[in-house]
Design a protein around this motif. Sequence first.
Motif, mmCIF file in Angstrom:
data_model
loop_
_atom_site.group_PDB
_atom_site.id
_atom_site.type_symbol
_atom_site.label_atom_id
_atom_site.label_comp_id
_atom_site.label_asym_id
_atom_site.label_seq_id
_atom_site.Cartn_x
_atom_site.Cartn_y
_atom_site.Cartn_z
ATOM 1 N N VAL A 169 -13.827 -46.737 3.629
ATOM 2 C CA VAL A 169 -13.316 -48.100 3.499
ATOM 3 C C VAL A 169 -12.235 -48.363 4.548
ATOM 4 C CG1 VAL A 169 -12.009 -49.669 2.007
ATOM 5 C CG2 VAL A 169 -13.903 -48.323 1.065
ATOM 6 N N ALA A 170 -11.352 -47.391 4.763
ATOM 7 C CA ALA A 170 -10.284 -47.560 5.757
ATOM 8 C C ALA A 170 -10.860 -47.770 7.150
ATOM 9 C CB ALA A 170 -9.365 -46.339 5.737
ATOM 10 N N GLU A 171 -11.844 -46.962 7.516
ATOM 11 C CA GLU A 171 -12.469 -47.114 8.831
ATOM 12 C C GLU A 171 -13.172 -48.458 8.951
ATOM 13 O OE1 GLU A 171 -12.368 -45.475 11.505
ATOM 14 O OE2 GLU A 171 -11.626 -43.475 11.009
ATOM 15 N N GLY A 172 -13.850 -48.859 7.895
ATOM 16 C CA GLY A 172 -14.580 -50.124 7.923
ATOM 17 C C GLY A 172 -13.671 -51.324 8.083
ATOM 18 N N MET A 173 -12.575 -51.351 7.346
ATOM 19 C CA MET A 173 -11.645 -52.476 7.446
ATOM 20 C C MET A 173 -10.943 -52.495 8.805
ATOM 21 S SD MET A 173 -12.234 -53.916 4.603
ATOM 22 C CE MET A 173 -10.980 -55.164 4.352
ATOM 23 N N THR A 174 -10.731 -51.319 9.378
ATOM 24 C CA THR A 174 -10.119 -51.252 10.707
ATOM 25 C C THR A 174 -11.066 -51.782 11.774
ATOM 26 O OG1 THR A 174 -8.780 -49.344 10.062
ATOM 27 C CG2 THR A 174 -9.093 -49.709 12.422
ATOM 28 N N LEU A 175 -12.316 -51.378 11.710
ATOM 29 C CA LEU A 175 -13.294 -51.775 12.722
ATOM 30 C C LEU A 175 -13.674 -53.253 12.609
ATOM 31 C CD1 LEU A 175 -15.666 -48.647 12.685
ATOM 32 C CD2 LEU A 175 -14.064 -49.313 14.496
ATOM 33 N N LEU A 176 -13.858 -53.730 11.386
ATOM 34 C CA LEU A 176 -14.393 -55.080 11.193
ATOM 35 C C LEU A 176 -13.316 -56.165 11.160
ATOM 36 C CD1 LEU A 176 -17.129 -54.289 8.514
ATOM 37 C CD2 LEU A 176 -17.434 -54.636 10.967
ATOM 38 N N LEU A 177 -12.124 -55.831 10.699
ATOM 39 C CA LEU A 177 -11.070 -56.838 10.598
ATOM 40 C C LEU A 177 -9.884 -56.560 11.502
ATOM 41 C CD1 LEU A 177 -10.950 -57.558 6.744
ATOM 42 C CD2 LEU A 177 -12.056 -58.904 8.537
ATOM 43 N N GLY A 178 -9.898 -55.408 12.170
ATOM 44 C CA GLY A 178 -8.790 -55.081 13.064
ATOM 45 C C GLY A 178 -7.505 -54.718 12.351
ATOM 46 N N TRP A 179 -7.594 -54.325 11.067
ATOM 47 C CA TRP A 179 -6.399 -53.915 10.343
ATOM 48 C C TRP A 179 -5.848 -52.622 10.943
ATOM 49 C CZ3 TRP A 179 -7.356 -54.430 4.333
ATOM 50 C CH2 TRP A 179 -7.478 -55.786 4.013
ATOM 51 N N PRO A 180 -4.540 -52.423 10.937
ATOM 52 C CA PRO A 180 -3.981 -51.118 11.300
ATOM 53 C C PRO A 180 -4.535 -50.054 10.350
ATOM 54 C CG PRO A 180 -2.252 -52.774 11.122
ATOM 55 C CD PRO A 180 -3.493 -53.406 10.583
ATOM 56 N N PHE A 181 -4.860 -48.881 10.906
ATOM 57 C CA PHE A 181 -5.516 -47.870 10.072
ATOM 58 C C PHE A 181 -4.656 -47.467 8.880
ATOM 59 C CE2 PHE A 181 -6.652 -43.502 8.912
ATOM 60 C CZ PHE A 181 -7.996 -43.687 8.614
ATOM 61 N N ALA A 182 -3.343 -47.422 9.065
ATOM 62 C CA ALA A 182 -2.467 -47.017 7.966
ATOM 63 C C ALA A 182 -2.576 -47.984 6.782
ATOM 64 C CB ALA A 182 -1.023 -46.928 8.452
ATOM 65 N N SER A 183 -2.530 -49.280 7.064
ATOM 66 C CA SER A 183 -2.670 -50.270 5.991
ATOM 67 C C SER A 183 -4.074 -50.239 5.398
ATOM 68 C CB SER A 183 -2.355 -51.673 6.522
ATOM 69 O OG SER A 183 -1.015 -51.777 6.932
ATOM 70 N N ALA A 184 -5.072 -50.056 6.249
ATOM 71 C CA ALA A 184 -6.451 -49.974 5.760
ATOM 72 C C ALA A 184 -6.640 -48.763 4.852
ATOM 73 C CB ALA A 184 -7.418 -49.900 6.947
ATOM 74 N N LEU A 185 -5.942 -47.670 5.170
ATOM 75 C CA LEU A 185 -6.036 -46.474 4.328
ATOM 76 C C LEU A 185 -5.412 -46.713 2.958
ATOM 77 C CD1 LEU A 185 -6.996 -43.516 4.326
ATOM 78 C CD2 LEU A 185 -4.686 -42.868 5.052
ATOM 79 N N VAL A 186 -4.310 -47.461 2.924
ATOM 80 C CA VAL A 186 -3.706 -47.832 1.641
ATOM 81 C C VAL A 186 -4.701 -48.642 0.810
ATOM 82 C CG1 VAL A 186 -1.886 -49.195 0.545
ATOM 83 C CG2 VAL A 186 -1.352 -47.782 2.534
ATOM 84 N N PHE A 187 -5.365 -49.597 1.461
ATOM 85 C CA PHE A 187 -6.359 -50.399 0.752
ATOM 86 C C PHE A 187 -7.516 -49.517 0.268
ATOM 87 C CE2 PHE A 187 -10.303 -52.956 0.827
ATOM 88 C CZ PHE A 187 -9.978 -53.887 -0.166
ATOM 89 N N GLY A 188 -7.984 -48.608 1.128
ATOM 90 C CA GLY A 188 -9.061 -47.706 0.725
ATOM 91 C C GLY A 188 -8.689 -46.866 -0.471
ATOM 92 N N ALA A 189 -7.441 -46.406 -0.528
ATOM 93 C CA ALA A 189 -6.993 -45.567 -1.639
ATOM 94 C C ALA A 189 -6.928 -46.336 -2.952
ATOM 95 C CB ALA A 189 -5.626 -44.972 -1.315
ATOM 96 N N LEU A 190 -6.459 -47.590 -2.902
ATOM 97 C CA LEU A 190 -6.299 -48.323 -4.160
ATOM 98 C C LEU A 190 -7.613 -48.918 -4.660
ATOM 99 C CD1 LEU A 190 -6.209 -51.743 -3.845
ATOM 100 C CD2 LEU A 190 -4.171 -51.153 -2.559
ATOM 101 N N ILE A 191 -8.598 -49.081 -3.758
ATOM 102 C CA ILE A 191 -9.842 -49.732 -4.164
ATOM 103 C C ILE A 191 -11.018 -48.772 -4.281
ATOM 104 C CG2 ILE A 191 -10.916 -50.313 -1.935
ATOM 105 C CD1 ILE A 191 -10.305 -52.770 -4.857
ATOM 106 N N ALA A 192 -10.919 -47.565 -3.712
ATOM 107 C CA ALA A 192 -12.073 -46.667 -3.674
ATOM 108 C C ALA A 192 -12.398 -46.066 -5.034
ATOM 109 C CB ALA A 192 -11.834 -45.551 -2.649
ATOM 110 N N ALA A 193 -11.370 -45.739 -5.793
ATOM 111 C CA ALA A 193 -11.604 -45.109 -7.087
ATOM 112 C C ALA A 193 -12.130 -46.126 -8.098
ATOM 113 C CB ALA A 193 -10.306 -44.495 -7.606
#
Length: 402
Positions: A99-123
């Motif tokens: 999810v972090a990689e996807g949000m970074t590639l598709l929306l240009g989010w900083p990877f650190a913020s995208a990783l936070v989003f991936g952590a809270l939404i993946a589970a």
Amino acid sequence: MDESIGHFVALLAVAMLVAIAARRLKLPYTVGLVVVGAALKFSRLDLGEHLTHDLVFDLILPPLLFEAALALSWRDLKRDLVPILVFSTVGALAATFFVAEGMTLLLGWPFASALVFGALIAATDPVATIAMFKDNALHGRLRLLVESESLMNDGAAAVIFVASLAWAGAGAAASADGSSVLSLAGVAVGGLAIGCLCGGLAILVAGRTSEHLVEAALTTITAFGAFLSAEYFHASGVLATVAAGLVMGNLGVLADDEKSYLTNRGREFAVPLWEFIAFLANSVVFLLIGVDLASMPFGAGEAFAIFVAIGVVLLGRAVTIYPLSLLLAPTRWAIPLREQHILWWGGLRGALALALALSLPENLPLRDELRIAAFGVVGFSIVVQGLTMPPLLRRLGLVTSR
């Protein structure tokens, strides 16, 4: 104080009307609550309550987790413990980074913020998942796999979430280096140990009384006590509550007459009591999810981000479920393909993801965007996946028409 009680009674009154209507219309109760909650917000009727991190973690999660664990047989859980642990640890980690990689590639989010989003939404969320399968009257191994995974993966998600916050420079008290593996083990093992201790102590005390009301009170103390104790010691409150429920369930509620530490009347009283408590908690949390979903600012830019987030999260779930199931195929834990489809589509997100999103610090880059995306994914998960689950289950021959 009086106003808060009035708001709570009003919430319950609305929820009961929704329950009656949902039953007559043969719609999932949780979906109806979210839709009505959103409608109440648009009608500008103020119920006075909103979702907060503390409300979800301190009041909603403990009873819902405990009630689900209370009905889990250790014999059944032990039989499928390997796939449950694989999905709830390796799967959660893989989905987070996808999810972090996807949000970074598709929306240009900083990877650190995208990783936070991936952590809270993946589970996957235990509250939403358990409610969905109860709505659809699904039983057996498949329900055990999905519910147990959602109950267990909180430990991994919590550590990844805290570590990703630290890496994003948000001042969290954890690091995102190799020590996260040890932190994960500490959070998980600590939570399980505290839960087993609380459950064991409650069982020992219950064995010294024949009063069913005292036994019921002990289960309540155990559910909240295990969760709060684990959180105090920075362990997993979810795993602690699950462990406590498993102990009290298998040594008390589910045990045979001669092996149970609870009286017959205590066991008969505990099950409907916890069904009632879980029903009330579910009613409140899903109604408030609807209210808060309708409160989020969804413009054209936010809608595109939500659309992307939904697609990435669904793909992230798919690239964990199907490959991991393929690895299990040659073993005795093989999962049929049609059940893999349910594992994928049934991985709902709900109150847990929103609670984590609401706890994001103000100095986190793209904080508001992360919150909006989280609310959008949760709304899609509960409404769209929740509504399509019954026909999917019937189409795959996993349940019969009701």
